[in-house]
Design a protein around this motif. Structure first.
Motif, PDB file in Angstrom:
ATOM      1  N   ASP A  64      -6.442   4.250   1.899  1.00 28.57           N
ATOM      2  CA  ASP A  64      -5.022   4.033   2.187  1.00 28.57           C
ATOM      3  C   ASP A  64      -4.191   5.311   2.064  1.00 28.57           C
ATOM      4  O   ASP A  64      -2.968   5.283   2.200  1.00 28.57           O
ATOM      5  CB  ASP A  64      -4.453   2.938   1.286  1.00 28.57           C
ATOM      6  CG  ASP A  64      -4.457   3.303  -0.192  1.00 28.57           C
ATOM      7  OD1 ASP A  64      -4.875   4.439  -0.544  1.00 28.57           O
ATOM      8  OD2 ASP A  64      -4.058   2.453  -1.005  1.00 28.57           O
ATOM      9  N   ARG A 124     -12.689   0.149   6.468  1.00 19.40           N
ATOM     10  CA  ARG A 124     -11.368  -0.488   6.577  1.00 19.40           C
ATOM     11  C   ARG A 124     -11.509  -1.967   6.958  1.00 19.40           C
ATOM     12  O   ARG A 124     -10.773  -2.813   6.455  1.00 19.40           O
ATOM     13  CB  ARG A 124     -10.503   0.245   7.602  1.00 19.40           C
ATOM     14  CG  ARG A 124     -10.046   1.594   7.134  1.00 19.40           C
ATOM     15  CD  ARG A 124      -9.165   2.285   8.184  1.00 19.40           C
ATOM     16  NE  ARG A 124      -8.958   3.663   7.867  1.00 19.40           N
ATOM     17  CZ  ARG A 124      -8.124   4.109   6.935  1.00 19.40           C
ATOM     18  NH1 ARG A 124      -7.409   3.262   6.233  1.00 19.40           N
ATOM     19  NH2 ARG A 124      -7.999   5.399   6.712  1.00 19.40           N
ATOM     20  N   VAL A 127     -12.423  -3.852   3.865  1.00 19.53           N
ATOM     21  CA  VAL A 127     -11.246  -4.048   3.009  1.00 19.53           C
ATOM     22  C   VAL A 127     -10.417  -5.226   3.502  1.00 19.53           C
ATOM     23  O   VAL A 127      -9.984  -6.078   2.726  1.00 19.53           O
ATOM     24  CB  VAL A 127     -10.399  -2.761   2.935  1.00 19.53           C
ATOM     25  CG1 VAL A 127      -9.046  -3.022   2.297  1.00 19.53           C
ATOM     26  CG2 VAL A 127     -11.143  -1.682   2.175  1.00 19.53           C
ATOM     27  N   ALA A 133      -7.317  -5.050  -0.461  1.00 18.08           N
ATOM     28  CA  ALA A 133      -6.115  -4.216  -0.518  1.00 18.08           C
ATOM     29  C   ALA A 133      -5.586  -4.236  -1.951  1.00 18.08           C
ATOM     30  O   ALA A 133      -5.584  -5.256  -2.617  1.00 18.08           O
ATOM     31  CB  ALA A 133      -5.067  -4.746   0.449  1.00 18.08           C
TER      32      ALA A 133
END
Length: 197
Positions: A64, A124, A127, A133
Motif C-alpha cells: 500500500d 494485491r 490482499v 487490508a
C-alpha cells in the motif's frame, strides 16, 4: 415371579455392573491418553536462526506504499512476521485465523505479512480476496532468506528487543498460537516447555 424371570433379572444386573466397570476403565484410558498427547506447536525445520538470535533490521515498503520497519527495538511491542504466497493453498486457509489472531493480539503484537514473490498484482489480488487490508504486506526475498524461511506458511515472532522469540512452520491455529504461548512462557517452543514440565 418365576425362576426364569428371577434368573434373567440377576443376569441383567450382572451385565449392567460389568458394563459400568468397562465404561469406567475406558474413561480412565481416555484420560491417560489425553495426558500423553501434548499440544503440537509450530515446527522449526532449520537451524539457520534460533530463538534468542537478533532478528533482521530493515525498512521495507508495503504494497500500500507505507514504510514498514522490520525488527529493532519496539517499546512494549512484539512483531509477527507471517510468510505466505498467493499460490500456497494452506496459506489461504489460514488467512481467517491470521486476521483473528492479529485482532486478538493487537495490544502487544504488530503483524506483518511477507513474501518473496515478484508479481505485485498477484499479491494485491490476494490482499483483496482474503480481506487483508490494514495488515502491512511486504515483498522481500532478503527478509525470508535472512530468517531461513524454506517452507510456507512460516512465522517468526520478534520480541520487543528485536530478538527471535519463537518461529516455525504454521499449518493451523494451534501452531500460530503456540508462537505467542512460547514467548509468554519464555521458552523456545511449546515442546520445550512440556519437556521441562
Amino acid at each position: 415371579m418365576t425362576g426364569f424371570a428371577l434368573a434373567s433379572q440377576i443376569m441383567l444386573w450382572i451385565a449392567v455392573g460389568v458394563l459400568g466397570v468397562l465404561v469406567m476403565a475406558l474413561a480412565r484410558q481416555v484420560g491417560v491418553l489425553h495426558e500423553r498427547i501434548a499440544p503440537a506447536g509450530a515446527l522449526t525445520l532449520h537451524q539457520k536462526v534460533s530463538v534468542g538470535d537478533k532478528g533482521p533490521e530493515m525498512e521495507l515498503t508495503a504494497l500500500d506504499g507505507a514504510r514498514v520497519r522490520i525488527g529493532g527495538r519496539r517499546e512494549g511491542r512484539s512483531q509477527l512476521l507471517f510468510f505466505l504466497s498467493p499460490d500456497c493453498p494452506i496459506c489461504k486457509t489460514l488467512m481467517p485465523v491470521l486476521r483473528s489472531a492479529a485482532r486478538a493480539e493487537a495490544g502487544w503484537v504488530d503483524t506483518v505479512l511477507a513474501s518473496d514473490g515478484e508479481d505485485e498484482a498477484e499479491h494485491r489480488r490476494l490482499v483483496m480476496k482474503q480481506e487483508l487490508a490494514g495488515i502491512p504486506y511486504v515483498l522481500s526475498e532478503t527478509l525470508g532468506r535472512s530468517l531461513g524461511v524454506s517452507k510456507l506458511p512460516y512465522a517468526v515472532l520478534l520480541d520487543e528487543q528485536g530478538r527471535i522469540a519463537s518461529l516455525g512452520l504454521i499449518n493451523n491455529r494451534e501452531h500460530l498460537e503456540s508462537l505467542f504461548e512460547a514467548k509468554e512462557r519464555g521458552v523456545a517452543s511449546i515442546q520445550q516447555f512440556l519437556a521441562g514440565a
